[in-house]
Design a protein around this motif. Structure first.
Motif, short mmCIF file in Angstrom:
data_model
loop_
_atom_site.label_atom_id
_atom_site.label_comp_id
_atom_site.label_asym_id
_atom_site.label_seq_id
_atom_site.Cartn_x
_atom_site.Cartn_y
_atom_site.Cartn_z
N ASP A 62 0.85 -1.18 0.00
CA ASP A 62 0.00 0.00 0.00
C ASP A 62 0.88 1.23 0.00
O ASP A 62 1.94 1.26 0.65
CB ASP A 62 -0.90 0.02 1.24
CG ASP A 62 -1.94 -1.09 1.20
OD1 ASP A 62 -2.44 -1.38 0.10
OD2 ASP A 62 -2.23 -1.66 2.27
N VAL A 63 0.46 2.27 -0.74
CA VAL A 63 1.24 3.49 -0.86
C VAL A 63 0.39 4.69 -0.46
O VAL A 63 -0.79 4.76 -0.79
CB VAL A 63 1.75 3.66 -2.31
CG1 VAL A 63 2.51 4.97 -2.49
CG2 VAL A 63 2.64 2.49 -2.71
N LEU A 64 1.01 5.63 0.24
CA LEU A 64 0.39 6.90 0.57
C LEU A 64 1.31 8.00 0.05
O LEU A 64 2.45 7.75 -0.33
CB LEU A 64 0.15 7.04 2.08
CG LEU A 64 1.33 6.92 3.05
CD1 LEU A 64 2.21 8.16 3.08
CD2 LEU A 64 0.83 6.62 4.43
N ILE A 65 0.79 9.21 0.01
CA ILE A 65 1.62 10.37 -0.33
C ILE A 65 1.97 11.06 0.97
O ILE A 65 1.10 11.44 1.74
CB ILE A 65 0.89 11.35 -1.27
CG1 ILE A 65 0.52 10.66 -2.58
CG2 ILE A 65 1.78 12.57 -1.53
CD1 ILE A 65 -0.38 11.50 -3.48
N LEU A 66 3.26 11.18 1.22
CA LEU A 66 3.75 11.88 2.41
C LEU A 66 4.09 13.31 2.00
O LEU A 66 4.91 13.54 1.11
CB LEU A 66 4.99 11.17 2.96
CG LEU A 66 5.64 11.82 4.17
CD1 LEU A 66 4.68 11.82 5.37
CD2 LEU A 66 6.92 11.08 4.53
N ASN A 67 3.41 14.26 2.63
CA ASN A 67 3.65 15.68 2.38
C ASN A 67 4.56 16.22 3.47
O ASN A 67 4.22 16.13 4.66
CB ASN A 67 2.33 16.46 2.36
CG ASN A 67 1.42 15.97 1.26
OD1 ASN A 67 1.77 16.02 0.09
ND2 ASN A 67 0.26 15.47 1.64
N THR A 68 5.71 16.74 3.08
CA THR A 68 6.66 17.32 4.02
C THR A 68 7.07 18.70 3.50
O THR A 68 6.63 19.14 2.44
CB THR A 68 7.93 16.44 4.15
OG1 THR A 68 8.53 16.28 2.86
CG2 THR A 68 7.59 15.08 4.72
N VAL A 69 7.96 19.34 4.24
CA VAL A 69 8.52 20.63 3.85
C VAL A 69 10.03 20.44 3.80
O VAL A 69 10.62 19.87 4.72
CB VAL A 69 8.14 21.72 4.87
CG1 VAL A 69 8.84 23.03 4.57
CG2 VAL A 69 6.63 21.91 4.89
N GLY A 70 10.65 20.92 2.72
CA GLY A 70 12.10 20.79 2.58
C GLY A 70 12.83 21.41 3.75
O GLY A 70 12.53 22.53 4.15
N ARG A 71 13.80 20.70 4.28
CA ARG A 71 14.48 21.19 5.49
C ARG A 71 15.29 22.44 5.23
O ARG A 71 15.44 23.28 6.10
CB ARG A 71 15.37 20.11 6.09
CG ARG A 71 16.58 19.76 5.26
CD ARG A 71 17.36 18.63 5.89
NE ARG A 71 18.29 18.13 4.91
CZ ARG A 71 19.60 18.15 5.06
NH1 ARG A 71 20.11 18.62 6.16
NH2 ARG A 71 20.37 17.67 4.12
N ARG A 72 15.84 22.60 4.03
CA ARG A 72 16.61 23.81 3.70
C ARG A 72 15.79 24.79 2.88
O ARG A 72 15.84 25.99 3.11
CB ARG A 72 17.88 23.44 2.94
CG ARG A 72 18.88 22.69 3.81
CD ARG A 72 20.17 22.45 3.08
NE ARG A 72 19.94 21.73 1.83
CZ ARG A 72 20.63 20.70 1.41
NH1 ARG A 72 21.62 20.25 2.13
NH2 ARG A 72 20.36 20.12 0.27
N SER A 73 15.04 24.28 1.91
CA SER A 73 14.32 25.17 0.99
C SER A 73 13.03 25.71 1.58
O SER A 73 12.57 26.78 1.20
CB SER A 73 13.99 24.42 -0.30
OG SER A 73 12.99 23.44 -0.08
#
Length: 157
Positions: A48-59
């Motif tokens: 099973d696959v989900l979309i993980l939404n994160t924020v770039g640590r540098r950008s």
């Protein structure tokens, strides 16, 4: 001149670090998988696959990554930061840098905020046993790596 040394004196690209073409291909494959998940078809190679939404640590820019997940409880899922074995994947580094900005998208659903918890010790071992039983391929990859893959519980926030 050393094999890993370029003519201008700088070191050559380290083995295992993605080049521009590899990054481009990965972005194309991720975008394709994300479209499938959003249309309600979130499986890849039997996982099973989900979309993980994160924020770039540098950008600080939003990032979307398809990630295999395993059931943990009604409101939590487990993900494994394998990164091809040699290093932590970018999504993991971003997730740990900005845990309060994480969310997931399950097939055909809207994004839902989550809180990541890095599992350690006995908690990690119990979760790992369930993951390895569900997907023996991951245990095989782990056995070939010099590092222990992080296991993260994504709980509804």
């Amino acid at each position: 001149m050393a094999a890993k040394q370029r003519a201008d004196g700088r070191g050559a690209r380290k083995s295992g670090t993605p080049g521009a073409f590899s990054r481009w291909m990965q972005q194309k494959m991720n975008a394709r998988m994300n479209r499938k998940v959003r249309r309600g078809r979130g499986t890849f190679m039997g996982m099973d696959v989900l979309i993980l939404n994160t924020v770039g640590r540098r950008s600080g820019r939003p990032r979307e990554t398809p990630v295999a997940w395993f059931a943990d409880s009604e409101d939590a899922r487990l993900v494994v930061a394998s990164g091809g074995g040699s290093r932590h994947p970018d999504w993991y580094v971003n997730l740990m840098a900005h845990p309060d900005q994480a969310s997931i998208e399950l097939p055909g659903r809207d994004p839902a905020p989550v809180t990541p918890h890095l599992l350690e010790g006995a908690d990690r071992e119990r979760a790992w046993q369930r993951i390895a039983a569900a997907q023996p391929r991951i245990a095989k990859y782990q056995s070939k790596s010099d590092r222990e893959y992080p296991v993260i519980r994504l709980s509804s926030r």
